[in-house]
Design a protein around this motif. Structure first.
Motif, PDB file in Angstrom:
ATOM      1  N   GLY A  95       0.851  -1.261   0.119  1.00 34.64           N
ATOM      2  CA  GLY A  95       0.023  -0.035   0.039  1.00 34.64           C
ATOM      3  C   GLY A  95       0.855   1.236   0.074  1.00 34.64           C
ATOM      4  O   GLY A  95       0.135   2.436  -0.138  1.00 34.64           O
TER       5      GLY A  95
ATOM      6  N   LEU B 212       3.443   7.255  -2.301  1.00 38.39           N
ATOM      7  CA  LEU B 212       1.967   7.389  -2.564  1.00 38.39           C
ATOM      8  C   LEU B 212       1.477   6.286  -1.535  1.00 38.39           C
ATOM      9  O   LEU B 212       1.837   4.891  -1.457  1.00 38.39           O
ATOM     10  CB  LEU B 212       1.902   6.793  -3.849  1.00 38.39           C
ATOM     11  CG  LEU B 212       0.313   6.803  -4.153  1.00 38.39           C
ATOM     12  CD1 LEU B 212      -0.162   8.160  -4.712  1.00 38.39           C
ATOM     13  CD2 LEU B 212       0.318   5.730  -5.839  1.00 38.39           C
TER      14      LEU B 212
ATOM     15  N   ALA C 102      -1.855   3.994  -0.555  1.00 39.95           N
ATOM     16  CA  ALA C 102      -2.885   3.599  -1.007  1.00 39.95           C
ATOM     17  C   ALA C 102      -3.650   2.708  -0.118  1.00 39.95           C
ATOM     18  O   ALA C 102      -3.433   1.244  -0.112  1.00 39.95           O
ATOM     19  CB  ALA C 102      -2.647   3.018  -2.404  1.00 39.95           C
TER      20      ALA C 102
ATOM     21  N   ASN D  50      -8.622   0.093  -3.048  1.00 44.32           N
ATOM     22  CA  ASN D  50      -7.496   0.968  -2.865  1.00 44.32           C
ATOM     23  C   ASN D  50      -7.245   2.008  -3.969  1.00 44.32           C
ATOM     24  O   ASN D  50      -6.154   2.349  -4.325  1.00 44.32           O
ATOM     25  CB  ASN D  50      -6.282   0.005  -2.644  1.00 44.32           C
ATOM     26  CG  ASN D  50      -6.335  -0.863  -3.886  1.00 44.32           C
ATOM     27  OD1 ASN D  50      -6.814  -0.647  -4.831  1.00 44.32           O
ATOM     28  ND2 ASN D  50      -5.170  -1.809  -4.012  1.00 44.32           N
ATOM     29  N   SER D  51      -8.274   2.437  -4.528  1.00 44.40           N
ATOM     30  CA  SER D  51      -8.425   3.233  -5.570  1.00 44.40           C
ATOM     31  C   SER D  51      -8.178   4.892  -5.159  1.00 44.40           C
ATOM     32  O   SER D  51      -7.554   5.856  -5.594  1.00 44.40           O
ATOM     33  CB  SER D  51      -9.492   3.433  -6.535  1.00 44.40           C
ATOM     34  OG  SER D  51     -10.688   3.780  -5.684  1.00 44.40           O
TER      35      SER D  51
ATOM     36  N   THR E 272      -6.201   7.480  -2.853  1.00 43.89           N
ATOM     37  CA  THR E 272      -4.599   7.592  -2.470  1.00 43.89           C
ATOM     38  C   THR E 272      -4.120   8.730  -1.682  1.00 43.89           C
ATOM     39  O   THR E 272      -5.106  10.106  -2.092  1.00 43.89           O
ATOM     40  CB  THR E 272      -3.797   7.508  -3.972  1.00 43.89           C
ATOM     41  OG1 THR E 272      -4.040   8.646  -4.716  1.00 43.89           O
ATOM     42  CG2 THR E 272      -3.965   6.117  -4.228  1.00 43.89           C
TER      43      THR E 272
ATOM     44  N   ARG F 116      -0.808  11.293  -2.008  1.00 41.63           N
ATOM     45  CA  ARG F 116       0.719  11.394  -2.323  1.00 41.63           C
ATOM     46  C   ARG F 116       1.316  12.721  -1.752  1.00 41.63           C
ATOM     47  O   ARG F 116       0.972  13.565  -1.748  1.00 41.63           O
ATOM     48  CB  ARG F 116       0.653  11.627  -3.861  1.00 41.63           C
ATOM     49  CG  ARG F 116       1.923  11.917  -4.559  1.00 41.63           C
ATOM     50  CD  ARG F 116       1.721  12.303  -6.142  1.00 41.63           C
ATOM     51  NE  ARG F 116       2.955  12.406  -6.855  1.00 41.63           N
ATOM     52  CZ  ARG F 116       3.543  13.728  -6.734  1.00 41.63           C
ATOM     53  NH1 ARG F 116       3.167  14.635  -6.093  1.00 41.63           N
ATOM     54  NH2 ARG F 116       4.792  13.849  -7.223  1.00 41.63           N
TER      55      ARG F 116
END
Length: 724
Positions: free
Chosen positions: A39, A74, A76, A137-138, A140, A142
């Motif tokens: 992730g 990132l 996720a 898990n779309s 996120t 960052r």
């Protein structure tokens, strides 16, 4: 930063997060640490560190303050359900950290951008915002290092299911449906809900309507008064206030309307919350035109903005004698519009508080019209480098102006933005029109069009009326207002009614909630949930109405304007409206007159009189200014409902009255003594205070004569129950 409604507000669009810290513990949460086995994905070389103790978990990642723009981490997380989530981040703070760390949050509705200061709030979960996410898990988070000015830390993120929003309800019980709400949580007035002024440039009172006096910050609408002179709509003024309204944006017939407001009691101020008819008679709808301009400077590097001037060239002007045209420039922070698809029905709302107004200044075809927009351009260049401007006439002048557009054959005629002496031509432009053209796109037109039609749906004749929910004069002092209505115009046929000055208990933060309940043939006014006035009459308006918030100046009662008004601010916490009806109430008010023999008793000899006007009922009683300390007048209080009551007294005033009359209020919470000056405030209900009364026991209000220095008057007592 000052916070209002919660300790952790949502910040988007590169809002600067330097002091918004949350430590609240939630039962359901997902935490993704930098060291998680899945992730977490890094781009570029990140170094593991554990020097700082204010980290989450065993360590954190940092970018070594190198390769700026080439590194990111990132996160996720796998979310269990599609829902709205609060998103937090944590980092270790240090003086060498970056103060401008960009964080991108990708969610089901798009991407939001937040900037945080990692020199502060280390070791705390900092709220980045609340966003919708799909399960899986779309979604996120960052953390990047583009243009950052120090070490960037990537430690951990936290997702918490956001609590279900609670729909607000009015201060009075009933069956309600919320139809309007503004909590002023942004940084600008919402153009989907408000406009600056009403149908014309002026406002009541002796000050000008100054758009620069309207701001939104820290969860409040701020309406300022100032000694600034200037001109608006062709009229000059020496002092200024301001006014906003929902005209042609929101209107409603019947229901409950409410606002929470604080204002300073300064001589010369005239704050108000009121309503006027809006019959939706806006004139010829096809005569409404607004123009949108976009300058995309995302590839430009002008450096520090020292000057930015918008330049337009007039291509056609509609004139009618000496009647001037009107042009206002408005900021547009939503740059998502496209010239090939823009229409009236899908246009984004501009900031209704203009940048500037041009009144009667555009008189010649070919005339160049310029405006300094340096501040707005600087703001946008620090954001997405796209500058959008809306051109409009918001005062129904019916005097159209056309300007050359991007499609003009001669490049020199096209809209230009001159920044630091360098000319940038408009990237996209289009005008939109109303009525039968509301879904028509004019993006390829060679001219941009600005015009408003004239409508006449706001008069107070027939089914219309001005409803003053709250209007206060600074000279009256704090916690005093009046309710009023006006109808049949403002000339020789004008009629009105009001309920005099109304006083009410102070609050710790000086805010009060003012409301009106409006039904067919009925108006009821409320302050802090207590009914303070009622009018049942067939003349009650039936035309829909819009709401107005004003910081006016002057008025009456010797409330003349002085320099004391300068920088005084009326703050509005929220404005709301509902449709529906209130729950029937058992008691509206309880009044006991001095002649109500079953509920009053006297100690000593009291005389009746009707010499001085202003009494309630047929007369009033007085102590003859004799035998002080041996006379009292007692009112027996038997309420049908237990609760908190406002207690008022009434008397007639004269120079021979006592200035120090003691009045004992006895309820279920004990006895409170209030001293009043009966040489003042005669002929009205004067608030003595709040008391708790129990329906099962008898309370009392006793007027005493101990040590008084003149005639003591006993007239009437009035009780209003909380929630009525």
């Amino acid at each position: 930063m000052p916070l209002k409604k919660t300790s952790c507000p949502q910040f988007i669009l590169r809002a600067l997060l330097t002091a918004c810290v949350c430590s609240e513990v939630h039962a359901a949460e997902i935490i993704l640490d930098n060291a998680a086995p899945s992730g977490v994905t890094s781009t570029g070389t990140w170094t593991t560190g554990n020097y700082s103790s204010d980290r989450y978990g065993a360590d954190y990642l940092h970018d070594s303050n190198t390769s700026k723009g080439a590194k990111s981490v990132l996160f996720a997380p796998t979310l269990p359900s599609s829902d709205s989530y609060e998103v937090y981040a944590i980092w270790s703070e240090h003086a060498n950290r970056a103060s401008n760390v960009p964080i991108d949050i990708t969610h089901s509705s798009g991407i939001d951008y937040v900037e945080v200061n990692q020199q502060a709030n280390g070791g705390e979960w900092v709220l980045l915002g609340t966003y919708p996410f799909d399960a899986g898990n779309s979604g996120t988070v960052r953390i990047g290092n583009e243009l950052t000015n120090g070490y960037v830390i990537a430690d951990a993120v936290r997702f918490v299911t956001a609590p279900e929003p609670v729909e607000p309800v009015p201060s009075i019980e009933g069956d309600w449906e919320l139809t309007f709400e503004d909590n002023f949580d942004g940084t600008a007035l919402d153009g989907n809900k408000w406009r600056f002024a009403t149908t014309y440039a002026g406002m009541p009172g002796s000050g000008g309507n100054n758009h620069k006096n309207v701001t939104v910050a820290d969860g409040y609408l701020n309406l300022k008064a100032s000694t600034d002179s200037g001109s608006i709509g062709g009229s000059s003024y020496s002092n200024s206030g301001c006014q906003v309204s929902t005209y042609d944006v929101y209107r409603q017939q019947y229901g409950y309307f409410e606002a929470r407001i604080k204002y300073p009691a300064v001589k010369g101020l005239w704050p108000a919350f009121w309503m006027m008819p809006d019959r939706a008679n806006y004139g010829w709808l096809e005569g409404y035109y607004r123009s949108y301009l976009k300058f995309d400077l995302s590839n430009a590097s002008p450096g520090t903005i020292t000057s930015a001037v918008l330049k337009l060239k007039a291509s056609a002007i509609k004139t009618q004698g000496s009647v001037p045209n009107n042009l206002v420039y408005m900021k547009l922070r939503d740059d998502s519009w496209n010239e090939s698809t823009l229409t009236w029905n899908n246009k984004p709302a501009a900031d209704p508080v203009w940048i500037e107004q041009k009144w009667g200044e555009i008189n010649t075809v070919g005339q160049e019209v310029t405006l300094d927009i340096t501040d707005f351009v600087s703001e946008q260049m620090d954001d997405d480098k796209i500058i959008s401007i809306v051109l409009a006439d918001t005062f129904m002048r019916n005097r159209s102006v056309k300007f050359h557009s991007k499609e003009a054959a001669n490049q020199a005629d096209r809209p230009q933005l001159i920044i630091n002496g360098v000319t940038y031509y408009v990237s996209e432009d289009a005008h939109v029109s109303r009525g039968s053209y509301a879904d028509t796109n004019f993006g390829s037109a060679t001219e941009n069009f600005v015009s408003d039609s004239y409508g006449s749906g706001t008069h107070t004749y027939g089914d219309g009326m001005e409803i003053d929910i709250m209007e206060s004069l600074g000279i009256w002092g704090q916690d005093t207002t009046q309710h009023a209505t006006h109808w049949d115009g403002y000339g020789s046929q004008h009629q009105h009614t009001n309920w005099g000055k109304i006083t009410y208990p102070a609050t710790t933060d000086d805010f009060h909630t003012y409301g009106v309940y409006w039904q067919d043939d009925l108006l009821e006014f409320y302050i802090d949930g207590r009914k303070t006035a009622e009018w049942s009459n067939s003349r009650i308006p039936s035309a829909p109405a819009f709401m107005i918030l004003s910081m006016q100046l002057g008025g009456w009662d010797n409330n003349g304007v002085t320099d004391l008004i300068d920088d005084q601010v009326m703050q509005v916490d929220w404005v709301r409206a509902w449709t529906g009806t209130r729950t029937p109430i058992t008691i509206s008010e309880l009044i006991i007159d001095n002649t109500d023999s079953s509920q009053v008793s006297q100690t000593g000899t009291w005389s009746s009189s009707s010499t001085n006007n202003g009494y309630y009922g047929s007369n009033y009683s007085h102590d003859g200014n004799t035998d002080k300390g041996n006379k009292s007048f007692n009112y027996q209080i038997d309420v049908p409902l237990s609760g908190t009551y406002w207690v008022y007294a009434r008397w007639t005033s004269y120079t021979n009255r006592a200035t120090n009359v003691p009045i004992d209020l006895t309820g279920s919470d004990g006895t409170t003594t209030v001293t009043v000056n009966q040489q003042e405030d005669g002929g009205k209900w004067v608030l003595l205070g709040e008391k708790e009364f129990d329906a099962a026991t008898t309370g009392s209000v006793e007027i005493r004569t101990d040590g008084t220095d003149g005639y003591v008057i006993a007239d009437g007592i009035r009780l209003l129950r909380v929630g009525n």
